[in-house]
Design a protein around this motif. Structure first.
Motif, PDB file in Angstrom:
ATOM      1  N   ASP A 173       4.868   4.290  -8.568  1.00 53.85           N
ATOM      2  CA  ASP A 173       3.766   3.249  -8.114  1.00 53.85           C
ATOM      3  C   ASP A 173       3.759   1.993  -9.100  1.00 53.85           C
ATOM      4  O   ASP A 173       3.447   2.428 -10.145  1.00 53.85           O
ATOM      5  CB  ASP A 173       2.118   3.082  -7.672  1.00 53.85           C
ATOM      6  N   HIS A 174       4.393   1.110  -9.429  1.00 60.83           N
ATOM      7  CA  HIS A 174       5.033  -0.249 -10.072  1.00 60.83           C
ATOM      8  C   HIS A 174       3.496  -1.089  -9.804  1.00 60.83           C
ATOM      9  O   HIS A 174       3.592  -1.799 -10.334  1.00 60.83           O
ATOM     10  CB  HIS A 174       6.272  -0.517  -9.741  1.00 60.83           C
ATOM     11  N   ASN A 193       4.896  13.476   3.907  1.00 60.89           N
ATOM     12  CA  ASN A 193       5.720  11.715   3.994  1.00 60.89           C
ATOM     13  C   ASN A 193       4.595  10.763   3.189  1.00 60.89           C
ATOM     14  O   ASN A 193       4.341  11.695   2.475  1.00 60.89           O
ATOM     15  CB  ASN A 193       5.470  11.213   5.614  1.00 60.89           C
ATOM     16  N   VAL A 194       5.729  10.108   2.183  1.00 56.43           N
ATOM     17  CA  VAL A 194       5.614   9.073   1.979  1.00 56.43           C
ATOM     18  C   VAL A 194       5.393   7.342   2.676  1.00 56.43           C
ATOM     19  O   VAL A 194       6.361   7.002   2.894  1.00 56.43           O
ATOM     20  CB  VAL A 194       6.235   8.902   0.667  1.00 56.43           C
ATOM     21  N   GLY A 210      17.977   5.825  -4.521  1.00 55.11           N
ATOM     22  CA  GLY A 210      16.582   5.417  -4.873  1.00 55.11           C
ATOM     23  C   GLY A 210      16.189   4.110  -3.433  1.00 55.11           C
ATOM     24  O   GLY A 210      16.807   3.632  -3.788  1.00 55.11           O
ATOM     25  N   TYR A 211      15.487   4.522  -3.622  1.00 60.45           N
ATOM     26  CA  TYR A 211      14.470   2.890  -2.843  1.00 60.45           C
ATOM     27  C   TYR A 211      13.614   2.231  -3.481  1.00 60.45           C
ATOM     28  O   TYR A 211      12.435   3.005  -4.062  1.00 60.45           O
ATOM     29  CB  TYR A 211      14.303   3.457  -1.917  1.00 60.45           C
ATOM     30  N   VAL A 212      13.156   0.580  -3.990  1.00 54.85           N
ATOM     31  CA  VAL A 212      11.981   0.112  -3.777  1.00 54.85           C
ATOM     32  C   VAL A 212      11.837  -0.269  -3.384  1.00 54.85           C
ATOM     33  O   VAL A 212      12.252  -2.007  -2.704  1.00 54.85           O
ATOM     34  CB  VAL A 212      12.430  -0.680  -4.957  1.00 54.85           C
ATOM     35  N   VAL A 213      10.387  -1.069  -2.585  1.00 54.58           N
ATOM     36  CA  VAL A 213       9.858  -1.775  -1.983  1.00 54.58           C
ATOM     37  C   VAL A 213       9.238  -3.084  -1.949  1.00 54.58           C
ATOM     38  O   VAL A 213       7.410  -2.179  -2.835  1.00 54.58           O
ATOM     39  CB  VAL A 213       8.885  -0.395  -0.628  1.00 54.58           C
ATOM     40  N   THR A 256       0.729  -1.412  -0.198  1.00 53.94           N
ATOM     41  CA  THR A 256       0.033   0.140   0.074  1.00 53.94           C
ATOM     42  C   THR A 256       0.828   0.611   0.030  1.00 53.94           C
ATOM     43  O   THR A 256       1.358   1.457   1.128  1.00 53.94           O
ATOM     44  CB  THR A 256      -0.636  -0.105   0.807  1.00 53.94           C
ATOM     45  N   LEU A 257       0.662   2.277  -1.184  1.00 51.74           N
ATOM     46  CA  LEU A 257       1.331   3.758  -0.834  1.00 51.74           C
ATOM     47  C   LEU A 257       0.548   4.308  -0.483  1.00 51.74           C
ATOM     48  O   LEU A 257      -0.553   4.670  -1.597  1.00 51.74           O
ATOM     49  CB  LEU A 257       1.899   3.305  -2.514  1.00 51.74           C
TER      50      LEU A 257
END
Length: 319
Positions: free
Chosen positions: A113-114, A32-33, A136-139, A25-26
């Motif tokens: 959002d991917h 904030n993100v 870069g951060y990919v969660v 969930t984004l």
């Protein structure tokens, strides 16, 4: 990657039983993100310019906080005796400023959002027009965070003493276990004296007792590393290619400021520094620079590196 019959294979097996990552969930808010999943919550601060919180685990308060500060791009280490001999601080001091005082872009991070993962990318400007970098951060839905670092130094910048990330975690995460070269400290100019294996030590034992504190205690060829408490709860770090890895009770800046080991401050956190490469410290001979870190990369290129990090619960092993 560990192969059949090699150390580290069992600890990196699929014994966790992790399911395929679901969709996280984004939440993109004013200040904030946030990225949330079943067992984790990650917060990126637009005001402070970086990853401000990583909570992992099913607890009433929403999970255990595993960060003590915002991870920062780091291009500096405490000068060694040999580096002081050839004036490293005077030549490379702009990288110290870049490490301590890089400013996040006022527009905030780029958020994408991917679907099955969320990407948040921060841009930092170096002081005095010395260049910029991006983190870069990919969660994904399991709480695994892929971190990438790219740097674009300005013309005339010297090679950086190191190329990596600096992050502070709670002092209770005082054990480090790694699959890489060891058991003692190792740098690019002394790797033939190390052996590949799985090793474990207390973080407090990772800094050698030199008369004058300086850059030391790092390991090379690290495939994965776990920084945990006594119950095995903490963070797992991995890299696509073998990395250099340091986990110490002090930052490079605190080590540099200490004239003797007794001058180091009381332990308040664990400082973790995964790196693409570190300068060897000028061990090729007195009065001349040693192996360089390649901080500028190929001519016209944009040097970069990447790591993965994720939370660990008690009893879990690297997967």
């Amino acid at each position: 990657r560990p192969g059949p019959g090699r150390p580290g294979r069992a600890e990196r097996s699929g014994s966790l039983g992790l399911t395929r990552p679901g969709k996280p969930t984004l939440i993109d808010d004013t200040h904030n993100v946030g990225v949330r999943g079943e067992n984790f919550a990650v917060v990126f601060s637009k005001l402070r310019g970086g990853l401000s919180s990583y909570r992992y685990g099913l607890t009433p308060d929403g999970g255990r906080e595993l960060l003590r500060g915002i991870p920062r791009p780091n291009f500096w280490h405490a000068p060694t005796d040999n580096e002081n001999g050839w004036g490293m601080s005077a030549r490379d001091g702009r990288w110290l400023l870049a490490s301590r005082y890089a400013q996040a872009a006022e527009g905030g991070p780029a958020v994408t959002d991917h679907g099955d993962r969320a990407e948040i990318r921060f841009t930092y400007a170096f002081p005095e027009g010395a260049g910029e970098c991006q983190v870069g951060y990919v969660v994904d839905g399991n709480g695994r965070v892929e971190v990438t670092l790219e740097v674009a130094p300005a013309d005339g910048m010297p090679d950086a003493p190191e190329f990596g990330l600096l992050m502070e975690v709670p002092a209770e995460l005082g054990r480090v276990r790694w699959y890489g070269e060891g058991p003692e400290e190792c740098y690019v100019d002394r790797r033939e004296g190390a052996r590949l294996g799985v090793y474990e030590r207390a973080v407090a034992e990772m800094l050698p007792g030199y008369v004058r504190p300086q850059e030391s205690g790092s390991r090379t060829g690290v495939r994965w590393a776990r920084v945990t408490d006594e119950q095995g709860r903490g963070l797992l770090f991995e890299a696509e290619e073998p990395m250099e890895f340091s986990a110490l009770p002090w930052s490079p800046f605190e080590i540099e400021n200490a004239a003797h080991p007794v001058d180091l401050p009381p332990v308040q956190r664990t400082v973790v520094r995964p790196a693409l490469i570190r300068r060897a410290g000028g061990r090729l001979g007195p009065g001349r620079p040693g192996s360089r870190s390649g901080g500028r990369g190929a001519e016209g290129g944009r040097p970069g590196g990447g790591w993965w990090a994720e939370g660990r619960r008690a009893g879990e092993v690297a997967a």
